[in-house]
Design an enzyme around this catalytic site. Structure first.
Site, PDB file in Angstrom:
ATOM      1  N   HIS A 141      19.771  11.854 -22.590  1.00 54.22           N
ATOM      2  CA  HIS A 141      20.573  11.378 -21.465  1.00 54.22           C
ATOM      3  C   HIS A 141      19.758  11.343 -20.185  1.00 54.22           C
ATOM      4  O   HIS A 141      20.088  10.609 -19.254  1.00 54.22           O
ATOM      5  CB  HIS A 141      21.837  12.230 -21.288  1.00 54.22           C
ATOM      6  CG  HIS A 141      21.579  13.648 -20.911  1.00 54.22           C
ATOM      7  ND1 HIS A 141      21.500  14.668 -21.824  1.00 54.22           N
ATOM      8  CD2 HIS A 141      21.371  14.215 -19.703  1.00 54.22           C
ATOM      9  CE1 HIS A 141      21.271  15.802 -21.202  1.00 54.22           C
ATOM     10  NE2 HIS A 141      21.185  15.556 -19.915  1.00 54.22           N
ATOM     11  N   GLY A 153      21.616  21.318 -14.024  1.00 53.24           N
ATOM     12  CA  GLY A 153      20.191  21.323 -13.738  1.00 53.24           C
ATOM     13  C   GLY A 153      19.356  21.876 -14.855  1.00 53.24           C
ATOM     14  O   GLY A 153      18.134  21.767 -14.833  1.00 53.24           O
ATOM     15  N   SER A 174      21.105  20.333 -24.236  1.00 48.93           N
ATOM     16  CA  SER A 174      21.903  19.117 -24.103  1.00 48.93           C
ATOM     17  C   SER A 174      23.054  19.293 -23.126  1.00 48.93           C
ATOM     18  O   SER A 174      23.289  18.435 -22.286  1.00 48.93           O
ATOM     19  CB  SER A 174      22.451  18.701 -25.471  1.00 48.93           C
ATOM     20  OG  SER A 174      23.324  17.605 -25.367  1.00 48.93           O
TER      21      SER A 174
END
Length: 360
Positions: free
Chosen positions: A206, A314, A331
């Site tokens: 992502h 973060g 993830s």
């Protein structure tokens, strides 16, 4: 070996950084009748455990076993089996056999029902071999109507499935400290990897989707270029170093020292792990489920691992590891309540095999 200042900067920026997480757990109280189990310290996995597991993976089929876990008291590798012949194979390999009612095939069948009838954002499910069940979790974004649907589907599957509410909200969230920058966002890298003389790092898919070029500081010169990125379904990406650097294969422990990563393996339920990320730095936990499906709001990911490590916005793309063994790429999570987290990782063996690269 003495590290140069540049090497130290690369290590901090590229080896222990952020991930997709959920909203901070402190902002959400747990709801529903099912409490989250106490995390427990976890058991250290040895090279022998990994070797036996790999051997049995090649011998036992989905009808013979429902997976393996580490005994929380003795530290033994326990392999669940459905018949006496499989038990003999397990004992001959040096592990302890445990007879169970449901096989991997049956548990996967239950997960297929959940996939077809209860695919609700904010939920996840995976196999817990220690209880011989599919462990389902629902965050606080799942409303009462959807929760009732989830419980109805789970009830139809009987004792094969258990459902628990967890605090926090599963969502993508990139923030934190030192990291890699691209496309106006900040992310992290997990492990440095190699293919011949070429050097790369792995990060979350992502994150890789956001930009083709990545820098070690906001507005800084590019250090790497995206080779491939996969999200949703999977969550990993490969970034090639383009600045001529050859960083060591270590992970930042945030105490002035680094952990040398020398091998990679699949995580075992019950084992102790560490997560290194730029927001929460190094946190510890244990593995609670494998073959996990996570229903993020922007798409599902499959074949993940659920742990109790704490994480926060973060930590996307950070490293999950045990000793010198690489286990996964961070993830997401539902945040952290006290010392009980819900960090999800992408198993690292899949991208290593997909890209033909290796840790070093």
């Amino acid at each position: 070996m003495r590290r140069t200042l540049r090497a130290r900067i690369l290590l901090t920026s590229l080896l222990a950084l952020p991930a997709v997480t959920l909203a901070p757990a402190a902002a959400h109280a747990a709801s529903g009748p099912d409490p989250v189990p106490a995390p427990g310290p976890g058991i250290a996995a040895s090279a022998g455990h990994y070797a036996i597991q790999a051997k049995l993976d090649g011998i036992l089929g989905g009808d013979d076993t429902a997976g393996s876990y580490l005994d929380p008291v003795t530290g033994e590798l326990v392999v669940t089996v459905t018949d006496s012949n499989a038990a003999d194979e397990v004992r001959a390999s040096g592990a302890r056999a445990e007879l169970v009612q449901r096989s991997t095939t049956q548990l996967k069948s239950a997960m297929k029902v959940l996939e077809n009838r209860a695919k609700i954002p904010g939920t996840s499910w995976g196999v817990d071999p220690s209880s011989n069940q599919v462990s389902v979790e629902a965050d606080t974004s799942v409303d009462e109507r959807e929760m009732a649907r989830l419980r109805s589907v789970a009830d139809g599957l009987g004792a094969a499935v258990r459902v628990a509410r967890i605090p926090g909200v599963l969502k993508r969230e990139v923030a934190g400290g030192d990291a890699i920058y691209g496309g106006g966002v900040r992310c992290s890298a997990a492990f440095n990897v190699a293919q011949g003389a070429d050097r790369y790092f792995l990060t979350a898919g992502h994150c890789g989707n956001v930009s083709a070029s990545w820098a070690a500081s906001s507005g800084g010169a590019a250090i790497g270029t995206r080779q491939d990125s996969r999200f949703p379904t999977d969550d990993f990406a490969l970034i090639r170093y383009t600045d001529g650097s050859n960083p060591p294969g270590t992970v930042d422990l945030y105490d002035g020292t680094y952990r040398d990563i020398t091998s990679a393996a699949n995580a075992l339920v019950g084992q102790a792990i560490q997560k290194s990320g730029s927001t929460t730095r190094v946190t510890s936990g244990r593995v609670t489920a494998v073959n996990v499906t996570v229903n993020y709001s922007d798409g599902p990911v499959y074949g993940m691992v659920r742990t109790t490590a704490c994480s926060a916005g973060g930590d996307s793309g950070g490293a999950h590891f045990a000793g010198g063994v690489a286990l996964g790429i961070h993830s997401g999570s539902a945040g952290c309540s006290g010392t009980a987290g819900s960090a999800i990782h992408q198993p690292v063996l899949e991208p290593l095999s997909t890209y033909g690269v290796a840790v070093y």
